[in-house]
Design a protein around this motif. Structure first.
Motif, PDB file in Angstrom:
ATOM      1  N   PRO A   1       0.670  -1.165  -0.028  1.00  0.00           N
ATOM      2  CA  PRO A   1       0.134   0.067  -0.172  1.00  0.00           C
ATOM      3  C   PRO A   1       0.910   1.172  -0.012  1.00  0.00           C
ATOM      4  O   PRO A   1       0.618   2.210   0.808  1.00  0.00           O
ATOM      5  CB  PRO A   1      -0.904  -0.238   1.291  1.00  0.00           C
ATOM      6  CG  PRO A   1       0.095  -0.936   2.209  1.00  0.00           C
ATOM      7  CD  PRO A   1       0.886  -1.916   1.358  1.00  0.00           C
ATOM      8  N   PHE A   2       1.900   1.318  -0.954  1.00  0.00           N
ATOM      9  CA  PHE A   2       2.539   2.680  -0.822  1.00  0.00           C
ATOM     10  C   PHE A   2       2.692   2.972  -2.232  1.00  0.00           C
ATOM     11  O   PHE A   2       3.043   2.447  -3.378  1.00  0.00           O
ATOM     12  CB  PHE A   2       4.183   2.337  -0.528  1.00  0.00           C
ATOM     13  CG  PHE A   2       4.360   1.201   0.907  1.00  0.00           C
ATOM     14  CD1 PHE A   2       3.796   1.849   1.951  1.00  0.00           C
ATOM     15  CD2 PHE A   2       4.711   0.131   0.785  1.00  0.00           C
ATOM     16  CE1 PHE A   2       4.033   1.160   3.236  1.00  0.00           C
ATOM     17  CE2 PHE A   2       5.055  -0.660   1.781  1.00  0.00           C
ATOM     18  CZ  PHE A   2       4.441  -0.178   3.123  1.00  0.00           C
ATOM     19  N   PHE A   3       2.330   4.401  -2.279  1.00  0.00           N
ATOM     20  CA  PHE A   3       2.678   5.050  -3.507  1.00  0.00           C
ATOM     21  C   PHE A   3       3.911   4.933  -3.936  1.00  0.00           C
ATOM     22  O   PHE A   3       4.775   5.299  -3.525  1.00  0.00           O
ATOM     23  CB  PHE A   3       2.159   6.501  -3.363  1.00  0.00           C
ATOM     24  CG  PHE A   3       2.173   7.451  -4.712  1.00  0.00           C
ATOM     25  CD1 PHE A   3       1.268   7.593  -5.601  1.00  0.00           C
ATOM     26  CD2 PHE A   3       3.202   8.355  -4.961  1.00  0.00           C
ATOM     27  CE1 PHE A   3       1.534   8.115  -6.878  1.00  0.00           C
ATOM     28  CE2 PHE A   3       3.519   9.144  -5.786  1.00  0.00           C
ATOM     29  CZ  PHE A   3       2.699   9.096  -6.932  1.00  0.00           C
ATOM     30  N   PRO A   4       4.277   4.883  -5.372  1.00  0.00           N
ATOM     31  CA  PRO A   4       3.125   4.694  -6.406  1.00  0.00           C
ATOM     32  C   PRO A   4       3.166   3.340  -6.933  1.00  0.00           C
ATOM     33  O   PRO A   4       2.962   2.902  -7.998  1.00  0.00           O
ATOM     34  CB  PRO A   4       3.800   5.450  -7.603  1.00  0.00           C
ATOM     35  CG  PRO A   4       5.318   5.214  -7.426  1.00  0.00           C
ATOM     36  CD  PRO A   4       5.456   4.991  -5.864  1.00  0.00           C
ATOM     37  N   ILE A   5       3.254   2.279  -6.067  1.00  0.00           N
ATOM     38  CA  ILE A   5       3.380   0.665  -6.430  1.00  0.00           C
ATOM     39  C   ILE A   5       1.993   0.379  -7.376  1.00  0.00           C
ATOM     40  O   ILE A   5       1.837  -0.107  -8.220  1.00  0.00           O
ATOM     41  CB  ILE A   5       3.815  -0.087  -5.436  1.00  0.00           C
ATOM     42  CG1 ILE A   5       5.106   0.268  -4.810  1.00  0.00           C
ATOM     43  CG2 ILE A   5       3.751  -1.662  -5.734  1.00  0.00           C
ATOM     44  CD1 ILE A   5       5.634  -0.454  -3.609  1.00  0.00           C
ATOM     45  N   PRO A   6       0.704   0.674  -6.443  1.00  0.00           N
ATOM     46  CA  PRO A   6      -0.478   0.135  -7.177  1.00  0.00           C
ATOM     47  C   PRO A   6      -0.714   0.940  -8.422  1.00  0.00           C
ATOM     48  O   PRO A   6      -1.084   0.521  -9.428  1.00  0.00           O
ATOM     49  CB  PRO A   6      -1.460   0.858  -6.256  1.00  0.00           C
ATOM     50  CG  PRO A   6      -0.853   0.761  -4.774  1.00  0.00           C
ATOM     51  CD  PRO A   6       0.606   1.297  -5.088  1.00  0.00           C
ATOM     52  N   GLN A   7      -0.266   2.257  -8.535  1.00  0.00           N
ATOM     53  CA  GLN A   7      -0.145   3.070  -9.767  1.00  0.00           C
ATOM     54  C   GLN A   7       0.426   2.269 -11.042  1.00  0.00           C
ATOM     55  O   GLN A   7       0.282   2.410 -12.177  1.00  0.00           O
ATOM     56  CB  GLN A   7       0.003   4.501  -9.641  1.00  0.00           C
ATOM     57  CG  GLN A   7      -0.970   5.377  -8.890  1.00  0.00           C
ATOM     58  CD  GLN A   7      -0.726   5.056  -7.305  1.00  0.00           C
ATOM     59  OE1 GLN A   7       0.043   4.363  -6.901  1.00  0.00           O
ATOM     60  NE2 GLN A   7      -1.647   5.561  -6.397  1.00  0.00           N
ATOM     61  N   THR A   8       1.569   1.909 -10.626  1.00  0.00           N
ATOM     62  CA  THR A   8       2.615   1.381 -11.486  1.00  0.00           C
ATOM     63  C   THR A   8       2.190   0.028 -12.104  1.00  0.00           C
ATOM     64  O   THR A   8       2.113  -0.087 -13.239  1.00  0.00           O
ATOM     65  CB  THR A   8       3.979   0.918 -10.899  1.00  0.00           C
ATOM     66  OG1 THR A   8       4.489   1.886 -10.293  1.00  0.00           O
ATOM     67  CG2 THR A   8       5.096   0.129 -11.648  1.00  0.00           C
ATOM     68  N   LEU A   9       1.356  -0.615 -11.333  1.00  0.00           N
ATOM     69  CA  LEU A   9       0.830  -2.070 -11.641  1.00  0.00           C
ATOM     70  C   LEU A   9      -0.438  -1.775 -12.613  1.00  0.00           C
ATOM     71  O   LEU A   9      -0.758  -2.390 -13.681  1.00  0.00           O
ATOM     72  CB  LEU A   9       0.588  -2.785 -10.574  1.00  0.00           C
ATOM     73  CG  LEU A   9       1.577  -3.965  -9.970  1.00  0.00           C
ATOM     74  CD1 LEU A   9       1.906  -5.108 -11.039  1.00  0.00           C
ATOM     75  CD2 LEU A   9       2.675  -3.471  -9.728  1.00  0.00           C
ATOM     76  N   GLN A  10      -0.928  -0.724 -12.294  1.00  0.00           N
ATOM     77  CA  GLN A  10      -2.226  -0.317 -13.094  1.00  0.00           C
ATOM     78  C   GLN A  10      -1.742   0.058 -14.441  1.00  0.00           C
ATOM     79  O   GLN A  10      -2.416  -0.185 -15.759  1.00  0.00           O
ATOM     80  CB  GLN A  10      -2.980   0.734 -12.433  1.00  0.00           C
ATOM     81  CG  GLN A  10      -3.848   0.358 -11.216  1.00  0.00           C
ATOM     82  CD  GLN A  10      -4.227   1.350 -10.287  1.00  0.00           C
ATOM     83  OE1 GLN A  10      -4.229   2.622 -10.606  1.00  0.00           O
ATOM     84  NE2 GLN A  10      -4.461   0.900  -8.981  1.00  0.00           N
ATOM     85  N   ALA A  11      -0.611   0.943 -14.618  1.00  0.00           N
ATOM     86  CA  ALA A  11       0.040   1.261 -15.869  1.00  0.00           C
ATOM     87  C   ALA A  11       0.381   0.080 -16.668  1.00  0.00           C
ATOM     88  O   ALA A  11       0.471   0.246 -18.005  1.00  0.00           O
ATOM     89  CB  ALA A  11       1.047   2.309 -15.767  1.00  0.00           C
ATOM     90  N   MET A  12       0.844  -1.113 -15.992  1.00  0.00           N
ATOM     91  CA  MET A  12       1.188  -2.312 -16.762  1.00  0.00           C
ATOM     92  C   MET A  12      -0.150  -3.029 -16.967  1.00  0.00           C
ATOM     93  O   MET A  12       0.193  -4.220 -17.628  1.00  0.00           O
ATOM     94  CB  MET A  12       2.099  -2.908 -15.632  1.00  0.00           C
ATOM     95  CG  MET A  12       3.393  -2.334 -15.390  1.00  0.00           C
ATOM     96  SD  MET A  12       4.208  -3.030 -13.827  1.00  0.00           S
ATOM     97  CE  MET A  12       4.382  -4.769 -14.430  1.00  0.00           C
TER      98      MET A  12
END
Length: 327
Positions: A170-181
């Motif tokens: 739950p640390f920014f920007p790890i969720p956003q990274t996977l979403q971009a993938m």
């Protein structure tokens, strides 16, 4: 008798002066008990400092949870109650520490060593970030490149990741990274990951080196794809106030010992990661390591979508350094 009394007094005075001359330092890690790789690293750091100073510096070692939780230990470190650390610091002190979670900042072991060692661009960037907190940064203590571990099916590109729901830290920007993938994501605490995969809440775990996914979830996960989206690393750091209170010779000793620990870990972590890959394969997990050319569409998508989001947290200057050094 008088002569012996005088000699005894001289010995006591010498011992007292030697005791007064000895400086005690405290080294801690927020992640790793005694006997663990990170625990062994700080024990070795302490040993090298004591031996190199001929006993002028005594180093007391504190392992995970011996001084409190992760944030408590870092509080003690910033306050100067802990002098040296192998740390995975929180962004609660400074959001710019989030640069440690920056995706696709480096994509190979060689590139990572060049960037994180003294003189490297990431080393210089992190020194600037930590300096404002009164912390001196020496270098990385790497674990390796992260990947995505899943059950039933896997993804080697953005299109095939559609519909796969993976757990992320739950640390920014790890969720956003996977979403971009191309993935769907759910930020889930580590203690709940097994149950979440087992019950189908998520299809797998994203953000770890293969050791953690095979060791803890190998019986319910089928595939591991080394996406290399994050270079997972701890940090060898010192309280700047402590460093400045020491002689130049002792400062150099601490710094050189830290660099030696870092360089050794780059070799050992890579070899350990390769061993863990073989263990996972032998245990039935299917392993994929796409080439950088194969990963290029993901890399470009993440850098285009996520790096601009990071500017608000870590600043345009740091993101500019990331762009300037990206391969």
């Amino acid at each position: 008798m008088t002569t012996w009394i005088l000699k005894g007094a001289a010995v006591l005075a010498l011992l007292a002066s030697q005791a007064a001359a000895q400086t005690t330092l405290r080294v801690a890690t927020d992640s790793g008990p005694e006997g663990s790789p990170s625990g062994n690293a700080i024990a070795r750091w302490a040993e090298m400092i004591e031996e190199g100073s001929d006993g002028d510096l005594e180093v007391r070692v504190f392992y995970q949870n011996q001084l409190g939780g992760q944030l408590e230990v870092f509080d003690l470190f910033v306050a100067g109650e802990v002098d040296l650390m192998l740390s995975w610091p929180s962004t609660s002190y400074d959001r710019r520490i989030g640069v440690l979670n920056a995706p696709y900042m480096v994509t190979s072991w060689e590139e990572a060593l060049a960037a994180y060692q003294p003189g490297g661009w990431v080393n210089a960037t992190l020194n600037d970030v930590f300096a404002d907190l009164g912390i001196t940064y020496f270098g990385a203590w790497p674990e390796g490149f992260a990947g995505v571990a899943t059950r039933d099916r896997y993804a080697l590109d953005i299109a095939s990741a559609e519909g796969l729901n993976v757990r992320t830290p739950p640390f920014f920007p790890i969720p956003q990274t996977l979403q971009a993938m191309g993935y769907q994501t759910a930020a889930i605490d580590w203690s709940e990951v097994f149950t979440s995969i087992q019950t189908g809440v998520v299809d797998g775990d994203a953000g770890n080196v293969i050791y953690w996914d095979y060791e803890y979830f190998g019986e319910i996960l089928d595939y591991y794809v080394r996406t290399k989206h994050i270079f997972v690393t701890g940090n060898l750091v010192a309280n700047t106030g402590t460093m400045e209170s020491l002689s130049d010779e002792h400062q150099a000793l601490i710094r050189d010992a830290a660099v030696t620990i870092m360089e050794a870990q780059f070799v050992e972590a890579r070899a350990e990661d390769e061993r863990n890959v073989q263990i996972a394969i032998e245990g039935g997990m299917e392993y994929f390591e796409p080439s950088i050319e194969e990963l290029r569409p993901m890399i470009e998508a993440v850098r285009a979508e996520v790096w601009p989001l990071m500017e608000a947290d870590i600043g345009s200057e740091i993101v500019g350094q990331m762009r300037a050094n990206a391969n």
